[in-house]
Design a protein around this motif. Structure first.
Motif, PDB file in Angstrom:
ATOM      1  N   ASP A 195       0.927  -1.238  -0.071  1.00 56.84           N
ATOM      2  CA  ASP A 195      -0.090  -0.100  -0.059  1.00 56.84           C
ATOM      3  C   ASP A 195       0.932   1.334   0.126  1.00 56.84           C
ATOM      4  O   ASP A 195       1.996   1.214   0.501  1.00 56.84           O
ATOM      5  CB  ASP A 195      -0.889  -0.096   1.368  1.00 56.84           C
ATOM      6  N   ILE A 196       0.499   2.373  -0.573  1.00 56.76           N
ATOM      7  CA  ILE A 196       1.264   3.650  -0.340  1.00 56.76           C
ATOM      8  C   ILE A 196       0.947   4.368   0.943  1.00 56.76           C
ATOM      9  O   ILE A 196       1.930   4.770   1.470  1.00 56.76           O
ATOM     10  CB  ILE A 196       0.831   4.647  -1.537  1.00 56.76           C
TER      11      ILE A 196
ATOM     12  N   VAL B 148       6.438   4.835   7.831  1.00 60.98           N
ATOM     13  CA  VAL B 148       7.183   4.725   6.508  1.00 60.98           C
ATOM     14  C   VAL B 148       6.241   4.259   5.563  1.00 60.98           C
ATOM     15  O   VAL B 148       5.353   3.310   5.851  1.00 60.98           O
ATOM     16  CB  VAL B 148       8.276   3.435   6.897  1.00 60.98           C
ATOM     17  N   THR B 149       5.879   5.213   4.468  1.00 59.92           N
ATOM     18  CA  THR B 149       4.920   5.105   3.713  1.00 59.92           C
ATOM     19  C   THR B 149       5.483   3.955   2.592  1.00 59.92           C
ATOM     20  O   THR B 149       6.539   3.528   2.815  1.00 59.92           O
ATOM     21  CB  THR B 149       4.644   6.224   3.076  1.00 59.92           C
ATOM     22  N   GLY B 150       4.622   3.623   1.739  1.00 61.53           N
ATOM     23  CA  GLY B 150       5.017   2.833   0.458  1.00 61.53           C
ATOM     24  C   GLY B 150       6.042   3.596  -0.383  1.00 61.53           C
ATOM     25  O   GLY B 150       6.636   2.731  -0.808  1.00 61.53           O
ATOM     26  N   ILE B 151       5.762   4.664  -0.497  1.00 64.24           N
ATOM     27  CA  ILE B 151       6.879   5.315  -1.081  1.00 64.24           C
ATOM     28  C   ILE B 151       8.203   5.299  -0.559  1.00 64.24           C
ATOM     29  O   ILE B 151       9.278   5.080  -1.316  1.00 64.24           O
ATOM     30  CB  ILE B 151       6.571   6.897  -1.484  1.00 64.24           C
TER      31      ILE B 151
ATOM     32  N   ASP C 190       4.098   9.001 -11.127  1.00 64.36           N
ATOM     33  CA  ASP C 190       5.155   9.080 -10.122  1.00 64.36           C
ATOM     34  C   ASP C 190       5.689   7.967  -9.534  1.00 64.36           C
ATOM     35  O   ASP C 190       7.021   7.907  -9.272  1.00 64.36           O
ATOM     36  CB  ASP C 190       4.577   9.965  -9.212  1.00 64.36           C
ATOM     37  N   ALA C 191       4.851   7.141  -9.362  1.00 63.10           N
ATOM     38  CA  ALA C 191       5.289   5.802  -8.696  1.00 63.10           C
ATOM     39  C   ALA C 191       6.458   5.041  -9.468  1.00 63.10           C
ATOM     40  O   ALA C 191       7.328   4.573  -9.217  1.00 63.10           O
ATOM     41  CB  ALA C 191       4.164   4.807  -8.179  1.00 63.10           C
TER      42      ALA C 191
ATOM     43  N   ALA D 241       8.811   1.816  -9.200  1.00 70.13           N
ATOM     44  CA  ALA D 241       7.707   0.910  -9.024  1.00 70.13           C
ATOM     45  C   ALA D 241       7.729   0.078 -10.548  1.00 70.13           C
ATOM     46  O   ALA D 241       7.658   0.552 -11.431  1.00 70.13           O
ATOM     47  CB  ALA D 241       6.241   1.475  -8.728  1.00 70.13           C
ATOM     48  N   ASP D 242       7.217  -1.047 -10.213  1.00 71.00           N
ATOM     49  CA  ASP D 242       7.072  -2.106 -11.591  1.00 71.00           C
ATOM     50  C   ASP D 242       5.784  -2.347 -11.720  1.00 71.00           C
ATOM     51  O   ASP D 242       5.356  -2.727 -12.875  1.00 71.00           O
ATOM     52  CB  ASP D 242       7.763  -3.563 -10.997  1.00 71.00           C
TER      53      ASP D 242
END
Length: 256
Positions: free
Chosen positions: A174-175, A180-183, A212-213, A218-219
């Motif tokens: 999850d973002i 600590v975020t997913g990003i 952005d991700a 991010a894949d």
């Protein structure tokens, strides 16, 4: 390991079955490839299958095609075992992604090495990170049905600890999470674990754009709610893409 043995209950194949049990593994014997496919589809507890390459006709090749064409079994570890393997069959086994072959008689040391390799390349482990228990458990149940081993982390901090302690083949996170975020997690994984594909999920589509991700490494990116089939397909494709890197890493570091 729990191994499904498909073949005649006699001769060299029976000897191999006894060797597997003597080595401390569980061997479940099935006489035909057709019943073997049914057994694999009905039970998720098997770690690998060994099929007797000396079965008559093209039964083994039909079995392999049935397994590889089934979405839930496409990556399942398969070994063929026989008195001899023709060049034509070896090529076919390679094309059908057989993980390894055994030639009778099999020494205990060779068997141990083959099974250790299969264990390392067996079920893919997916780390699921979400502070909403229902979401994480739903994803874990869905991936478990596809023969993935799943681990759930309730926070980014917990996920980072898991990554330090054990081998993980893919990350679904999850973002929007506190602290600590997913990003944040994505940045750490791409900097320190470049062999792990990362799929981001979010219910806050307006705040975080897919571009952005992806630009951060991010894949994959999915907005909640998403379709199970899409996530499964993306995960399978990424694991296939990352497989050479993960294979090389596991052979450099036996502890992984």
């Amino acid at each position: 390991m729990k191994i499904l043995m498909i073949g005649n209950d006699l001769g060299a194949f029976e000897t191999l079955s006894r060797q597997i049990v003597s080595a401390g593994h569980e061997a479940v014997k099935i006489p035909s490839c057709t019943s073997g496919v049914r057994k694999l589809k009905s039970e998720q507890s098997f770690d690998a299958v060994i099929v007797d390459a000396d079965l008559p006709g093209k039964e083994v090749l039909r079995f392999l095609r049935a397994v590889r064409n089934d979405q839930s079994l496409a990556d399942f570890p398969v070994i063929t075992a026989g008195e001899a393997h023709s060049e034509q069959n070896v090529v076919a086994y390679h094309d059908l992604r057989v993980n390894d072959i055994l030639v009778y008689p099999v020494s205990p040391a060779t068997l141990e090495a083959k099974l250790a390799r299969i264990k390392g390349e067996g079920k893919r482990t997916v780390l699921i990170v979400d502070d909403e228990p229902y979401v994480a458990e739903t994803i874990a149940e869905m991936l478990g049905a596809q023969r993935y081993r799943t681990i759930i982390a309730r926070s980014g901090e917990e996920a980072l600890h898991i990554l330090q302690e054990m081998a993980v083949h893919a990350l679904v996170t999850d973002i929007m999470m506190p602290h600590v975020t997913g990003i944040d997690l994505l940045k750490v994984v791409k900097a320190n674990y470049p062999h792990i594909p990362v799929i981001m999920i979010t219910a806050h589509f307006g705040k975080y754009r897919p571009r952005d991700a992806i630009n951060l490494g991010a894949d994959g990116f999915f907005a909640k709610p998403f379709h199970d089939t899409e996530l499964i397909y993306t995960l399978q494709s990424l694991l296939e893409q990352y497989r050479p890197l993960q294979f090389n890493l596991s052979h450099q570091d036996p502890e992984k």
